[in-house]
Enzyme design. Structure first.
Site, PDB file in Angstrom:
ATOM      1  N   LYS A   1      -6.950  -1.009   3.197  1.00 36.19           N
ATOM      2  CA  LYS A   1      -7.741  -1.189   4.422  1.00 36.19           C
ATOM      3  C   LYS A   1      -8.746  -0.044   4.563  1.00 36.19           C
ATOM      4  O   LYS A   1      -9.896  -0.255   4.978  1.00 36.19           O
ATOM      5  CB  LYS A   1      -6.835  -1.253   5.660  1.00 36.19           C
TER       6      LYS A   1
ATOM      7  N   TYR B   1      -1.056  -0.637   1.299  1.00 34.60           N
ATOM      8  CA  TYR B   1      -1.719  -1.454   2.333  1.00 34.60           C
ATOM      9  C   TYR B   1      -2.802  -0.646   3.042  1.00 34.60           C
ATOM     10  O   TYR B   1      -3.958  -1.068   3.120  1.00 34.60           O
ATOM     11  CB  TYR B   1      -0.687  -1.968   3.355  1.00 34.60           C
TER      12      TYR B   1
ATOM     13  N   THR C   1      -7.161  -1.222  10.857  1.00 34.30           N
ATOM     14  CA  THR C   1      -5.878  -0.734  11.357  1.00 34.30           C
ATOM     15  C   THR C   1      -5.893   0.771  11.603  1.00 34.30           C
ATOM     16  O   THR C   1      -6.652   1.499  10.956  1.00 34.30           O
ATOM     17  CB  THR C   1      -4.789  -1.054  10.306  1.00 34.30           C
ATOM     18  N   ASP C   2      -5.012   1.210  12.487  1.00 31.37           N
ATOM     19  CA  ASP C   2      -4.886   2.659  12.709  1.00 31.37           C
ATOM     20  C   ASP C   2      -4.181   3.344  11.533  1.00 31.37           C
ATOM     21  O   ASP C   2      -4.168   4.572  11.438  1.00 31.37           O
ATOM     22  CB  ASP C   2      -4.150   2.953  14.024  1.00 31.37           C
ATOM     23  N   GLU C   3      -3.588   2.541  10.637  1.00 29.16           N
ATOM     24  CA  GLU C   3      -2.838   3.137   9.524  1.00 29.16           C
ATOM     25  C   GLU C   3      -3.745   3.886   8.544  1.00 29.16           C
ATOM     26  O   GLU C   3      -3.264   4.679   7.741  1.00 29.16           O
ATOM     27  CB  GLU C   3      -2.020   2.071   8.772  1.00 29.16           C
TER      28      GLU C   3
HETATM   29  C1  LIG Z   1      10.024  -4.827   8.993  1.00 27.10           C
HETATM   30  C2  LIG Z   1      10.759  -3.593   9.435  1.00 27.10           C
HETATM   31  C3  LIG Z   1      10.096  -2.498   9.913  1.00 27.10           C
HETATM   32  N1  LIG Z   1      10.777  -1.368  10.293  1.00 27.10           N
HETATM   33  C4  LIG Z   1       9.986  -0.244  10.820  1.00 27.10           C
HETATM   34  C5  LIG Z   1       8.837   0.227   9.958  1.00 27.10           C
HETATM   35  C6  LIG Z   1       7.820   0.712  10.992  1.00 27.10           C
HETATM   36  O1  LIG Z   1       8.136   2.055  11.354  1.00 27.10           O
HETATM   37  C7  LIG Z   1       8.048  -0.185  12.187  1.00 27.10           C
HETATM   38  C8  LIG Z   1       7.102  -1.357  12.264  1.00 27.10           C
HETATM   39  O2  LIG Z   1       7.081  -1.974  11.003  1.00 27.10           O
HETATM   40  P1  LIG Z   1       6.144  -3.216  10.674  1.00 27.10           P
HETATM   41  O3  LIG Z   1       6.400  -4.275  11.687  1.00 27.10           O
HETATM   42  O4  LIG Z   1       6.333  -3.543   9.249  1.00 27.10           O
HETATM   43  O5  LIG Z   1       4.686  -2.659  10.979  1.00 27.10           O
HETATM   44  P2  LIG Z   1       3.899  -1.354  10.411  1.00 27.10           P
HETATM   45  O6  LIG Z   1       4.371  -0.949   9.083  1.00 27.10           O
HETATM   46  O7  LIG Z   1       3.908  -0.313  11.483  1.00 27.10           O
HETATM   47  O8  LIG Z   1       2.449  -1.977  10.260  1.00 27.10           O
HETATM   48  C9  LIG Z   1       1.910  -2.903  11.219  1.00 27.10           C
HETATM   49  O9  LIG Z   1       1.017  -2.277  12.097  1.00 27.10           O
HETATM   50  C10 LIG Z   1      -0.240  -1.896  11.569  1.00 27.10           C
HETATM   51  C11 LIG Z   1      -1.014  -1.231  12.678  1.00 27.10           C
HETATM   52  O10 LIG Z   1      -0.451   0.022  12.948  1.00 27.10           O
HETATM   53  C12 LIG Z   1      -0.934  -3.079  10.954  1.00 27.10           C
HETATM   54  O11 LIG Z   1      -2.141  -2.671  10.370  1.00 27.10           O
HETATM   55  C13 LIG Z   1      -0.042  -3.713   9.895  1.00 27.10           C
HETATM   56  O12 LIG Z   1      -0.661  -4.847   9.349  1.00 27.10           O
HETATM   57  C14 LIG Z   1       1.267  -4.097  10.521  1.00 27.10           C
HETATM   58  O13 LIG Z   1       2.126  -4.619   9.532  1.00 27.10           O
HETATM   59  O14 LIG Z   1       9.396  -0.680  12.040  1.00 27.10           O
HETATM   60  C15 LIG Z   1      12.170  -1.307  10.240  1.00 27.10           C
HETATM   61  O15 LIG Z   1      12.783  -0.286  10.614  1.00 27.10           O
HETATM   62  N2  LIG Z   1      12.832  -2.401   9.756  1.00 27.10           N
HETATM   63  C16 LIG Z   1      12.205  -3.542   9.341  1.00 27.10           C
HETATM   64  O16 LIG Z   1      12.883  -4.492   8.880  1.00 27.10           O
END
Ligand SMILES: Cc1cn([C@H]2C[C@H](O)[C@@H](COP(=O)(O)OP(=O)(O)O[C@H]3O[C@H](CO)[C@@H](O)[C@H](O)[C@H]3O)O2)c(=O)[nH]c1=O
Length: 350
Positions: free
Chosen positions: A160, A156, A131-133
């Site tokens: 990774k 997380y 991941t880029d994270e």
């Molecule tokens: C679930 C959720 C997320 N968010 C925000 C947090 C982040 O800034 C953005 C995207 O959240 P997430 O969909 O959880 O994805 P994020 O934390 O960026 O991580 C994802 O992207 C990564 C790659 O960048 C992957 O390695 C991870 O496995 C994947 O989960 O939206 C909200 O504002 N509300 C929410 O309910």
């Protein structure tokens, strides 16, 4: 016949990679190894399950002896390792689960590959999908390149980053042939509705609140999952040994703007009044350690292999939303755990 082990093939990205490889390479035997956790189910691969070059193996990468036995039995030539705990919020409430799967699990696979390949490393490959994270967080400007130093901020991303380091170290110490790719946020069909896009689609359908963390001004770079699968295919075949490649969509969105866009498209698709779904947006407490911005410089893969994303965000979102709207049963069964229960029972033969 080349034997390719795909770990996490029942998961979101893994299932797209497995489908691509099964269909595109009839001369490969594709083994999908998956523990069938909450995030992976075989419903995602129904269309290829009967193909003769596809075999499913229910196994858990946390179990070293099980993994060693499978390597002995099947003599895999190459590995594409996608099995992982992937949700940042879950890693905050249970960091150890991420160490067990992402770190121990990866090291178990590395050990099994090293031992199985020790007499002949030729044409072997351990491809680690990451991941880029791992690079941490960017300010308003700048892009992650392959030489950006690692600076993970969540349990997380720390897990990774650690697994990336282990893969690299096996390359240096045991000469294990490897490649690592680090990709930005994926979206598309079959993604578990805890991640932003499918969660919001699901909640809009059900008129539930859309929880936006903090001020919503966090930025992510979105890539359609099939574009990622194609990038993996290219790197698997053309990537250079012991290299890492960044993969991204050059498609940055602040979460709040993405939420507005999803509301607008969904209102249109559901025949609701424009602006209806926006009223569901609710700003809530921020995620601890929330990374401000991710953005990828994908020039290395593009210059070396000619890869670039082929699906525009507009088209990708349309396809994704249409898929979820016509697969409401899938949504219900993954969130209720029905698929997990069904498939675990079916493969509970060991
Ligand atoms: C679930 C959720 C997320 N968010 C925000 C947090 C982040 O800034 C953005 C995207 O959240 P997430 O969909 O959880 O994805 P994020 O934390 O960026 O991580 C994802 O992207 C990564 C790659 O960048 C992957 O390695 C991870 O496995 C994947 O989960 O939206 C909200 O504002 N509300 C929410 O309910």
């Amino acid at each position: 016949m080349e034997k390719v082990l795909i770990t996490g093939g029942a998961g979101f990205i893994g299932s797209h990679v497995a489908r691509l490889f099964v269909n595109k390479y009839p001369n490969y035997q594709i083994f999908n190894l998956d523990a069938l956790t909450y995030a992976g189910n075989l419903e995602n691969l129904k269309d290829v399950e009967n193909q003769s070059n596809y075999t499913f193996l229910k196994a858990d990468i946390r179990d070293a002896s099980e993994i060693n036995e499978l390597f002995k039995k099947y003599q895999f030539d190459k590995v594409i390792h996608l099995a992982a705990e992937s949700h940042v919020d879950r890693s905050i409430s249970d960091p150890l689960a991420f160490v067990k799967t992402n770190v121990f699990g990866t090291v178990n696979l590395l050990n099994a590959a090293r031992d199985s390949w020790k007499s002949d490393l030729e044409d072997k490959l351990f491809y680690h999908v990451s991941t880029d994270e791992v690079y941490g967080s960017l300010g308003e400007t700048g892009l992650f390149t392959e030489t950006t130093s690692y600076s993970p901020n969540s349990p997380y991303s720390a897990s990774k980053a650690s697994s990336d380091h282990f893969v690299r170290s096996y390359g240096e110490t045991f000469d294990l042939p490897y490649i690592i790719t680090n990709c930005s946020n994926n979206y598309g069909p079959n993604q578990f509705p805890e991640k932003l896009i499918p969660l919001f689609i699901n909640n809009i359908i059900n008129k539930k609140a859309l929880p936006v963390y903090g001020d919503g001004k966090y930025t992510r770079d979105w890539l359609y999952v099939e574009d990622h699968a194609e990038a993996i295919d290219l790197v698997f075949h053309k990537g250079r040994n012991k290299e890492n490649y960044n993969i991204g969509g050059l498609n940055e969105w602040q979460n709040i703007d993405l939420a507005y866009l999803l509301c607008e498209i969904m209102d249109r698709k559901l025949g609701r009044q424009s602006g209806d779904s926006r009223q569901l947006i609710s700003f809530i407490k921020d995620r601890p350690g929330h990374d401000k911005r991710y953005a990828i410089d994908a020039s290395k893969i593009s210059e070396e292999m000619g890869w670039k994303p082929s699906v525009s965000f507009e088209k990708g979102l349309e396809k994704t939303i249409d898929w979820y709207l016509s697969n409401e049963v899938w949504f219900k069964n993954v969130t209720s755990g029905k698929y997990m229960e069904y498939y675990s029972k079916q493969y509970n033969h060991k």
